[in-house]
Each structure stands twice: as structure tokens, then as C-alpha cells.
Design an enzyme around this catalytic site. Structure first.
Site, short mmCIF file in Angstrom:
data_model
loop_
_atom_site.label_atom_id
_atom_site.label_comp_id
_atom_site.label_asym_id
_atom_site.label_seq_id
_atom_site.Cartn_x
_atom_site.Cartn_y
_atom_site.Cartn_z
N ILE A 195 -11.20 8.19 -2.87
CA ILE A 195 -11.62 7.58 -1.61
C ILE A 195 -11.58 8.63 -0.51
CG2 ILE A 195 -11.20 5.71 0.02
CD1 ILE A 195 -11.90 4.80 -2.86
N SER A 248 -3.96 2.52 -8.69
CA SER A 248 -4.88 3.67 -8.71
C SER A 248 -5.55 3.73 -10.06
CB SER A 248 -4.13 4.97 -8.45
OG SER A 248 -4.94 6.10 -8.71
N ALA A 284 2.00 7.35 -14.07
CA ALA A 284 2.94 6.41 -14.68
C ALA A 284 3.37 5.33 -13.69
CB ALA A 284 4.16 7.16 -15.21
N SER A 285 3.60 5.74 -12.45
CA SER A 285 4.04 4.77 -11.44
C SER A 285 2.96 3.75 -11.15
CB SER A 285 4.47 5.49 -10.15
OG SER A 285 3.35 6.02 -9.45
N LYS A 286 1.71 4.20 -11.10
CA LYS A 286 0.62 3.27 -10.80
C LYS A 286 0.30 2.38 -12.00
CE LYS A 286 -0.04 4.28 -6.50
NZ LYS A 286 0.25 3.27 -5.46
N ASN A 328 0.81 -1.21 0.00
CA ASN A 328 0.00 0.00 0.00
C ASN A 328 0.85 1.28 0.00
OD1 ASN A 328 -2.57 1.64 0.60
ND2 ASN A 328 -1.25 2.15 2.33
N TYR A 332 2.88 10.13 -10.95
CA TYR A 332 2.05 9.24 -10.14
C TYR A 332 1.27 8.28 -11.03
CZ TYR A 332 -1.52 7.69 -6.81
OH TYR A 332 -2.36 6.93 -6.03
#
Length: 250
Positions: A191, A145, A160-162, A92, A158
Site C-alpha cells: 500500500i 497482511s 508469523a505474527s500476521k 491496526n 512479521y
């Protein structure tokens, strides 16, 4: 499924989605290891809070600096030495910085995001996989994500990383399947009560909410329940998949 003898390791578990996942497994009476990076005081407080709320005394904490591969290996070794196994790993922990990818913004922040969200996840999987592969059982759940599926402006690194986490999940799902070790991911949408959503200005968040088919933000408990399902025997024939939990946003 009986969870009382299961050992669950959760990275980034002192707040937001990670804390909600820890709480959910604690209520199932599992052995829960709360991973933290910075504040031992915060980790201690979270563990005591969860023990008080759930009545489960089998909750502990471990420092997990996921970008330090040797430190993660040592931590995982210590957990296995104590508990004799790890049944579930929930990746996580992650970070995000907003801002356009332009020369005036420091590229080091983008590099940190990639290093933490992709390499950090890989470090944790690498550390735990030896035990799971030898035992020929285990479940790994990566928190990605919806940004990794659709892309979000001003969150390019972010996103790209996910997306990388999703690709890693699909590949490792195939690699580990012959050893009965399953690897899946969850792609949450917006969320409530999470750091990312709380940083979005109210007017902008209202616009985002209107784009969600269900016309509301998701709840941390809804993500935690999906993690528990993927980690359970009820999902024994599911691997390499990304479950989107976004209320119809994407």
C-alpha cells in the site's frame, strides 16, 4: 448505513493505514477515537487535521499502548464511560523489523513483533469484548497482511505474527458469533504512502510492483473502504473471514 451515532476506535491511527481509516470514518460523520502510543503532539495534530479536512468535530484521541493490557482496559473503560458504547474496534497498530532470522540478529526484536502484533491485538479485543458481548452487537476488524498468508523473506517474525492475527480472527469469529459480535480481518498487500512500503528501496519496490496483477500499489483509501464495509450492516453475515486486498499479488 447511518454512522453519525457510531463510535469507532482505531489503534495506531496517527499515520499510514490507521490514519486513512480514521479519515474515512470521519468523512462518514462517525465518532472517531484516534489511538496513539508515543507522541501526544502528533495525535493532537492528526485530530485537528482530520477535523479540518472532514468538518467532523467528533474526533478525539486516546493513548493506547496495546502491549499493556491493564492500560488498554482502563482506556477502553474510559471511552465506554464517555460514549456509553463502542460499535467498532479496528486493530491496526503493529510493528515490523526486517532482517533474516539468524543468530547474529537480536531475537528480542522478533519477540517484540510477536508481542505487539498478536498479544497487543488480543489485549484490545479482550478489553472491548465484554461491552460488545453484553450488548450483543459490535464489529472488530483486524489489520493483518498478505505476508501472513504467503510469507515474506527477511520478514519471518512479521509474517508469523500476521498469520497469527488471521488465526485469531477465524477462532474469535466463531466464538463471538452467537453474541452477534463479528470479527474479521483484512490482509493488505503493498500500500502506497505507508511506512513499510516507504522503507523498501525503489529498485526492489519496482520488482514487487511487477508481480502485482493490477500493476500498481494499493491506496490507503481502498483499505479504509474495506474496513468500513466489514464494519457495516452490509457485512452482517460475514465473520471469521480475512479479506485480501492486494491487487492480485497473492
Amino acid at each position: 448505513m447511518e454512522w453519525a451515532e457510531k463510535v469507532i476506535v482505531i489503534t495506531g491511527a496517527t499515520k499510514g493505514i490507521g490514519k486513512g481509516i480514521a479519515n474515512y470514518f470521519a468523512k462518514l460523520d462517525a465518532n472517531v477515537i484516534v489511538g496513539y502510543r508515543s507522541s501526544v503532539e502528533e495525535a493532537q495534530s492528526v485530530v485537528e487535521e482530520l477535523k479540518g479536512k472532514t468538518g467532523n468535530k467528533k474526533i478525539s484521541f486516546e493513548r493506547m499502548d496495546i502491549i499493556d493490557d491493564e492500560a488498554i482496559k482502563n482506556t477502553i473503560n474510559g471511552i465506554v464511560e464517555k460514549h456509553k458504547k463502542i460499535d467498532v474496534l479496528v486493530n491496526n497498530a503493529g510493528i515490523s523489523y526486517g532482517g533474516a532470522l539468524i543468530p547474529s540478529n537480536d531475537i528480542k526484536k522478533w519477540q517484540e513483533i510477536i508481542n505487539t502484533n498478536i498479544t497487543g491485538t488480543l489485549n484490545c479485543i479482550n478489553a472491548v469484548s465484554l461491552y460488545m458481548l453484553v450488548e450483543r452487537k459490535g464489529s472488530i476488524v483486524n489489520i493483518s497482511s498478505v505476508a501472513g498468508l504467503v510469507g515474506v523473506e527477511r520478514l519471518s517474525a512479521y509474517s508469523a505474527s500476521k498469520a497469527g492475527v488471521i488465526g485469531l480472527t477465524r477462532s474469535l469469529g466463531k466464538e463471538y458469533a452467537p453474541f452477534n459480535v463479528r470479527v474479521n480481518a483484512i490482509a493488505p498487500g503493498y500500500i502506497e504512502d505507508t511506512g513499510m512500503v516507504n522503507r523498501i528501496p525503489e529498485k526492489q519496490m519496482s520488482k514487487f510492483s511487477s508481480q502485482i496483477a493490477m500493476k500498481r500499489l494499493g491506496k490507503v483509501e481502498e483499505i479504509a473502504a474495506t474496513v468500513a464495509f466489514l464494519a457495516s450492516e452490509d457485512a452482517s453475515y460475514i465473520t471469521g473471514q480475512t479479506v485480501v486486498v492486494d491487487g492480485g499479488l497473492s
